[in-house]
Structure formats: structure tokens, C-alpha cells
Design a protein around this motif. Structure first.
Motif, PDB file in Angstrom:
ATOM      1  N   CYS A  60      -1.634  15.149  18.633  1.00  0.00           N
ATOM      2  CA  CYS A  60      -1.978  16.363  18.983  1.00  0.00           C
ATOM      3  C   CYS A  60      -3.386  16.455  19.191  1.00  0.00           C
ATOM      4  O   CYS A  60      -4.154  15.586  19.124  1.00  0.00           O
ATOM      5  CB  CYS A  60      -1.537  17.326  17.981  1.00  0.00           C
ATOM      6  N   SER A  62      -5.354  19.590  17.729  1.00  0.00           N
ATOM      7  CA  SER A  62      -6.218  19.894  16.464  1.00  0.00           C
ATOM      8  C   SER A  62      -5.102  20.261  15.652  1.00  0.00           C
ATOM      9  O   SER A  62      -5.428  21.368  14.539  1.00  0.00           O
ATOM     10  CB  SER A  62      -6.887  21.186  16.890  1.00  0.00           C
ATOM     11  N   GLY A  63      -3.959  19.665  15.251  1.00  0.00           N
ATOM     12  CA  GLY A  63      -3.157  19.999  13.998  1.00  0.00           C
ATOM     13  C   GLY A  63      -1.722  19.872  14.335  1.00  0.00           C
ATOM     14  O   GLY A  63      -0.774  19.775  13.674  1.00  0.00           O
ATOM     15  N   GLY A  64      -1.207  20.093  15.716  1.00  0.00           N
ATOM     16  CA  GLY A  64       0.138  19.961  15.821  1.00  0.00           C
ATOM     17  C   GLY A  64       0.950  21.105  15.719  1.00  0.00           C
ATOM     18  O   GLY A  64       2.487  20.952  15.560  1.00  0.00           O
ATOM     19  N   PHE A  67       3.671  21.864  18.079  1.00  0.00           N
ATOM     20  CA  PHE A  67       4.908  21.053  18.115  1.00  0.00           C
ATOM     21  C   PHE A  67       5.849  21.399  16.901  1.00  0.00           C
ATOM     22  O   PHE A  67       6.986  21.566  16.987  1.00  0.00           O
ATOM     23  CB  PHE A  67       4.380  19.545  17.974  1.00  0.00           C
ATOM     24  N   GLY A  82       7.125  23.835  26.948  1.00  0.00           N
ATOM     25  CA  GLY A  82       5.516  23.387  26.916  1.00  0.00           C
ATOM     26  C   GLY A  82       5.090  22.619  28.113  1.00  0.00           C
ATOM     27  O   GLY A  82       5.865  22.721  29.240  1.00  0.00           O
ATOM     28  N   HIS A  94       4.499  22.653  33.105  1.00  0.00           N
ATOM     29  CA  HIS A  94       5.571  23.229  32.152  1.00  0.00           C
ATOM     30  C   HIS A  94       6.845  22.676  32.279  1.00  0.00           C
ATOM     31  O   HIS A  94       7.495  22.424  33.527  1.00  0.00           O
ATOM     32  CB  HIS A  94       5.774  24.652  32.433  1.00  0.00           C
ATOM     33  N   SER A 114      -1.633  23.807  34.305  1.00  0.00           N
ATOM     34  CA  SER A 114      -0.291  23.203  34.362  1.00  0.00           C
ATOM     35  C   SER A 114       0.253  24.094  35.533  1.00  0.00           C
ATOM     36  O   SER A 114      -0.045  25.379  35.791  1.00  0.00           O
ATOM     37  CB  SER A 114       0.232  23.574  33.234  1.00  0.00           C
ATOM     38  N   THR A 134      -1.444  28.760  27.969  1.00  0.00           N
ATOM     39  CA  THR A 134      -2.609  29.647  28.099  1.00  0.00           C
ATOM     40  C   THR A 134      -2.624  31.016  27.919  1.00  0.00           C
ATOM     41  O   THR A 134      -1.491  31.638  28.189  1.00  0.00           O
ATOM     42  CB  THR A 134      -3.596  29.160  29.523  1.00  0.00           C
ATOM     43  N   PHE A 160      -6.680  29.091  21.772  1.00  0.00           N
ATOM     44  CA  PHE A 160      -7.924  29.398  22.164  1.00  0.00           C
ATOM     45  C   PHE A 160      -8.110  28.495  23.660  1.00  0.00           C
ATOM     46  O   PHE A 160      -7.834  27.459  23.673  1.00  0.00           O
ATOM     47  CB  PHE A 160      -9.129  28.837  21.163  1.00  0.00           C
ATOM     48  N   CYS A 161      -8.691  29.330  24.399  1.00  0.00           N
ATOM     49  CA  CYS A 161      -8.917  28.550  25.892  1.00  0.00           C
ATOM     50  C   CYS A 161     -10.009  29.056  26.502  1.00  0.00           C
ATOM     51  O   CYS A 161     -10.259  30.235  26.800  1.00  0.00           O
ATOM     52  CB  CYS A 161      -7.609  28.964  26.676  1.00  0.00           C
TER      53      CYS A 161
HETATM   54  C1  LIG Z   1      -6.604  24.362  29.104  1.00  0.00           C
HETATM   55  C2  LIG Z   1      -7.041  24.408  27.732  1.00  0.00           C
HETATM   56  C3  LIG Z   1      -8.353  24.875  27.084  1.00  0.00           C
HETATM   57  C4  LIG Z   1      -8.684  25.094  25.835  1.00  0.00           C
HETATM   58  N1  LIG Z   1     -10.031  25.654  25.546  1.00  0.00           N
HETATM   59  C5  LIG Z   1     -10.209  25.675  24.252  1.00  0.00           C
HETATM   60  C6  LIG Z   1     -11.536  26.322  23.868  1.00  0.00           C
HETATM   61  O1  LIG Z   1     -12.219  26.624  24.670  1.00  0.00           O
HETATM   62  N2  LIG Z   1     -11.607  26.339  22.571  1.00  0.00           N
HETATM   63  C7  LIG Z   1     -10.949  25.887  21.421  1.00  0.00           C
HETATM   64  O2  LIG Z   1     -10.963  25.805  20.703  1.00  0.00           O
HETATM   65  N3  LIG Z   1      -9.654  25.129  21.934  1.00  0.00           N
HETATM   66  C8  LIG Z   1      -9.377  24.959  23.115  1.00  0.00           C
HETATM   67  N4  LIG Z   1      -8.228  24.448  23.746  1.00  0.00           N
HETATM   68  C9  LIG Z   1      -7.451  23.866  22.739  1.00  0.00           C
HETATM   69  C10 LIG Z   1      -6.442  24.431  21.953  1.00  0.00           C
HETATM   70  O3  LIG Z   1      -7.007  25.396  21.436  1.00  0.00           O
HETATM   71  C11 LIG Z   1      -5.453  23.612  21.403  1.00  0.00           C
HETATM   72  O4  LIG Z   1      -4.656  23.025  22.405  1.00  0.00           O
HETATM   73  C12 LIG Z   1      -4.759  24.160  20.452  1.00  0.00           C
HETATM   74  O5  LIG Z   1      -5.659  24.056  19.358  1.00  0.00           O
HETATM   75  C13 LIG Z   1      -3.639  23.235  20.124  1.00  0.00           C
HETATM   76  O6  LIG Z   1      -3.365  22.845  18.802  1.00  0.00           O
HETATM   77  P1  LIG Z   1      -2.198  22.040  18.356  1.00  0.00           P
HETATM   78  O7  LIG Z   1      -2.743  20.752  17.779  1.00  0.00           O
HETATM   79  O8  LIG Z   1      -1.157  22.725  17.775  1.00  0.00           O
HETATM   80  O9  LIG Z   1      -1.410  21.251  19.711  1.00  0.00           O
HETATM   81  P2  LIG Z   1      -0.226  21.018  19.936  1.00  0.00           P
HETATM   82  O10 LIG Z   1       0.968  21.384  18.739  1.00  0.00           O
HETATM   83  O11 LIG Z   1       0.073  19.717  20.659  1.00  0.00           O
HETATM   84  O12 LIG Z   1       0.370  22.124  21.035  1.00  0.00           O
HETATM   85  C14 LIG Z   1      -0.398  22.128  22.137  1.00  0.00           C
HETATM   86  C15 LIG Z   1       0.360  23.281  23.010  1.00  0.00           C
HETATM   87  O13 LIG Z   1      -0.581  23.565  24.339  1.00  0.00           O
HETATM   88  C16 LIG Z   1       0.562  23.333  25.391  1.00  0.00           C
HETATM   89  N5  LIG Z   1      -0.354  22.879  26.503  1.00  0.00           N
HETATM   90  C17 LIG Z   1      -1.056  21.507  26.565  1.00  0.00           C
HETATM   91  N6  LIG Z   1      -1.907  21.549  27.514  1.00  0.00           N
HETATM   92  C18 LIG Z   1      -1.686  22.959  28.160  1.00  0.00           C
HETATM   93  C19 LIG Z   1      -2.188  23.584  29.542  1.00  0.00           C
HETATM   94  N7  LIG Z   1      -2.928  22.693  30.182  1.00  0.00           N
HETATM   95  N8  LIG Z   1      -1.810  24.739  29.718  1.00  0.00           N
HETATM   96  C20 LIG Z   1      -0.732  25.204  29.078  1.00  0.00           C
HETATM   97  N9  LIG Z   1      -0.391  24.838  27.875  1.00  0.00           N
HETATM   98  C21 LIG Z   1      -0.769  23.741  27.620  1.00  0.00           C
HETATM   99  C22 LIG Z   1       1.419  22.363  25.179  1.00  0.00           C
HETATM  100  O14 LIG Z   1       2.730  22.664  25.512  1.00  0.00           O
HETATM  101  C23 LIG Z   1       1.663  22.448  23.683  1.00  0.00           C
HETATM  102  O15 LIG Z   1       2.561  23.219  23.251  1.00  0.00           O
HETATM  103  C24 LIG Z   1      -7.856  24.376  25.046  1.00  0.00           C
HETATM  104  C25 LIG Z   1      -6.584  24.019  25.429  1.00  0.00           C
HETATM  105  C26 LIG Z   1      -6.336  23.508  26.624  1.00  0.00           C
HETATM  106  C27 LIG Z   1      -4.883  23.359  26.983  1.00  0.00           C
END
Ligand SMILES: Cc1cc2nc3c(=O)[nH]c(=O)nc-3n(C[C@H](O)[C@H](O)[C@H](O)COP(=O)(O)OP(=O)(O)OC[C@H]3O[C@@H](n4cnc5c(N)ncnc54)[C@H](O)[C@@H]3O)c2cc1C
Length: 226
Positions: A60, A62-64, A67, A82, A94, A114, A134, A160-161
Motif C-alpha cells: 500500500c 500509507s497503511g492499507g 484495503f 477501487g 476503476h 483513473s 479521489t 488526501f489528494c
Molecule cells: C492521485 C492521488 C493523489 C494523492 N495526493 C496526496 C496528497 O496530496 N497528500 C497526501 O498525503 N496523500 C496523497 N495521496 C495519497 C493518498 O492519501 C493515499 O493513497 C492514501 O493515504 C492511501 O492510503 P492507504 O495506504 O490506505 O491505501 P490503500 O489501502 O492502498 O488504498 C488506496 C485506495 O486508493 C484508491 N486509488 C488508488 N489510486 C487511485 C487513483 N488514481 N484514483 C482514485 N483512487 C485511487 C484505490 O482504489 C485504493 O482503494 C494521493 C493519492 C492519489 C491516488
């Protein structure tokens, strides 16, 4: 959904007759709404958490938790929508998963826009869904399901995005990489083979099996098959 000249997917109308002028698309789009959907002033609660599964944490971003939530809800009969990297078209898209195994490719952030059409088209009035995306995708979807009065069937998760880069930048990068790796079969952003602190490592597997450093393909192959 078509790529515009800057390299971002946007809704495109090919024939005016195909449009019934109902205005639904414009009224639910996050970019046409300045108001917050939730107007009640209830205080938000914050929690910090990560997956206890080491393989999920390594794959993942940042922590998963995305999922973990999906897994929990799939066990309760939800379908999970997802984003996965789709090598045939070299893009993120998606998709809908009915089992935990099917949901594995959603793990990890794909830092490109996506393509929502295929996955979102499978959302329906009858099943229960967990949907991640997002903030603009989730805000628009939420407005849409509220209009249809089916929000009870949905659990939505955004993150966060900062936004997404143009797909043309990604394509330019992968054209360069593919000269060394052959056609890409798998990509992972923020790959953790060298640890958690190098955010810029991209894991790429290519058809010719070549392994590169910026490009950490051994880990990618290992994760893909678990
Ligand atoms: C386009 C993008 C921009 C981001 N910008 C920032 C930021 O500015 N600051 C920050 O701190 N973090 C940012 N992130 C990171 C986001 O905050 C982390 O993805 C989040 O912390 C995921 O954590 P996780 O480990 O739980 O992930 P996971 O448990 O792996 O879950 C991630 C989820 O994100 C979904 N995902 C993955 N890629 C995309 C995508 N391209 N479009 C839509 N959904 C998607 C997946 O379906 C999944 O369910 C960004 C992520 C993306 C995809």
C-alpha cells in the motif's frame, strides 16, 4: 469519457441527440458545486490506523486502510470498487471486485487519473458497494447516489489528494522505461523495496523480464503473485 488535449479524462458528448438535457451530470459534478454536501455541523472524529498485515503494508502507500475497509465490507456482502493499474491500456481504472482476492490490485495509490467509466457503470440500485476514489470522484458520486436516494447502500472513501498529473507525462515516462523493460506488465508507485522513505521509487515489470533500479521490479513481481 475522453482524453482532452491536456491529457485528462473528461465527459464528452458526441451527439446532441444522445443527451436528454436532464442536467443530472452537471448538477452532481463536484466542479459545479461549491457547497459542501454535508451541512450538519457534527464534529468529525479522527483516527490513525494501519493494516496488521505486513504484505498489505508493503504494497500500500500509507497503511492499507482502504484495503482493510474493503476486505471488511466484502465479508459483509458488499462489492468493492477501487482502482487498479491496467497494463494493456497503460492506465489506472476503476473496477468492481466481489471477492477479497479480486480487490488486491486496488492496493496502493496510482498517481495518475483513473478512468472511471468501466467501474462506475457497474454500480447499481440493488447491491451494496464500497467505493474509493479521489475527493472529486467521491463527491460527485455521492451527489449522484443522494439524488437516486440509494446512499444507504454505499460506503465511500476518499483520501488526501493534490490532484493528478497529465496522462501524457506518464506515457512519456513509460515510453522511456519500456525501451529497457519491454511492454510494461505491472507498475507500483512508491514501491517499498528500499524502505518507506524513498517516495520516488516506481516498481515496473516488463515483458522482457529486465530489472531496473528506479524501477524495482523484483518486489513488484513478488507482490503481484501473493
Ligand atoms: C492521485 C492521488 C493523489 C494523492 N495526493 C496526496 C496528497 O496530496 N497528500 C497526501 O498525503 N496523500 C496523497 N495521496 C495519497 C493518498 O492519501 C493515499 O493513497 C492514501 O493515504 C492511501 O492510503 P492507504 O495506504 O490506505 O491505501 P490503500 O489501502 O492502498 O488504498 C488506496 C485506495 O486508493 C484508491 N486509488 C488508488 N489510486 C487511485 C487513483 N488514481 N484514483 C482514485 N483512487 C485511487 C484505490 O482504489 C485504493 O482503494 C494521493 C493519492 C492519489 C491516488
Amino acid at each position: 469519457m475522453e482524453l482532452n488535449k491536456e491529457g485528462f479524462y473528461e465527459p464528452t458528448l458526441f451527439s446532441e441527440e444522445a443527451c436528454t438535457q436532464c442536467g443530472l451530470c452537471l448538477s452532481v459534478c463536484a466542479y459545479n458545486n461549491d457547497n459542501l454536501l454535508d451541512s450538519n455541523e457534527e464534529e468529525a472524529k479522527s483516527y490513525a490506523a494501519w493494516s496488521n498485515n505486513i504484505r498489505v503494508r508493503r504494497k500500500c502507500s500509507s497503511g492499507g486502510i482502504g484495503f482493510e475497509l474493503g476486505m471488511h465490507l466484502i465479508k459483509q456482502g458488499y462489492k468493492a470498487c477501487g482502482v487498479r493499474y491496467y497494463p494493456e491500456l497503460n492506465r489506472a481504472e476503476h473496477f468492481v471486485a466481489s471477492t477479497i482476492e479480486e480487490f488486491i490490485p486496488s492496493i496502493g495509490s496510482k498517481y495518475i487519473q483513473s478512468f472511471t467509466l468501466k467501474g462506475f457503470s457497474q454500480l447499481n440500485l440493488y447491491d451494496k458497494f464500497f467505493v474509493t476514489g479521489t475527493p472529486c470522484q467521491i463527491d460527485s458520486l455521492r451527489r449522484y447516489i443522494c439524488k437516486l436516494k440509494i446512499e444507504e447502500n454505499f460506503v465511500l472513501m476518499d483520501f488526501f489528494c493534490h490532484g493528478v498529473p497529465s496522462i501524457y507525462m506518464w506515457k512519456k515516462y513509460t515510453e522511456m522505461v519500456e525501451k529497457q523493460t519491454g511492454k510494461i506488465t505491472y507498475a507500483s508507485w512508491r514501491n517499498k523495496l528500499t524502505g518507506w522513505h524513498n517516495s520516488y521509487i516506481i516498481g515496473i515489470d516488463g515483458k522482457n523480464g529486465d530489472r531496473r533500479a528506479f524501477i524495482v521490479s523484483k518486489a513488484a513481481a513478488e507482490f503481484r503473485t501473493w
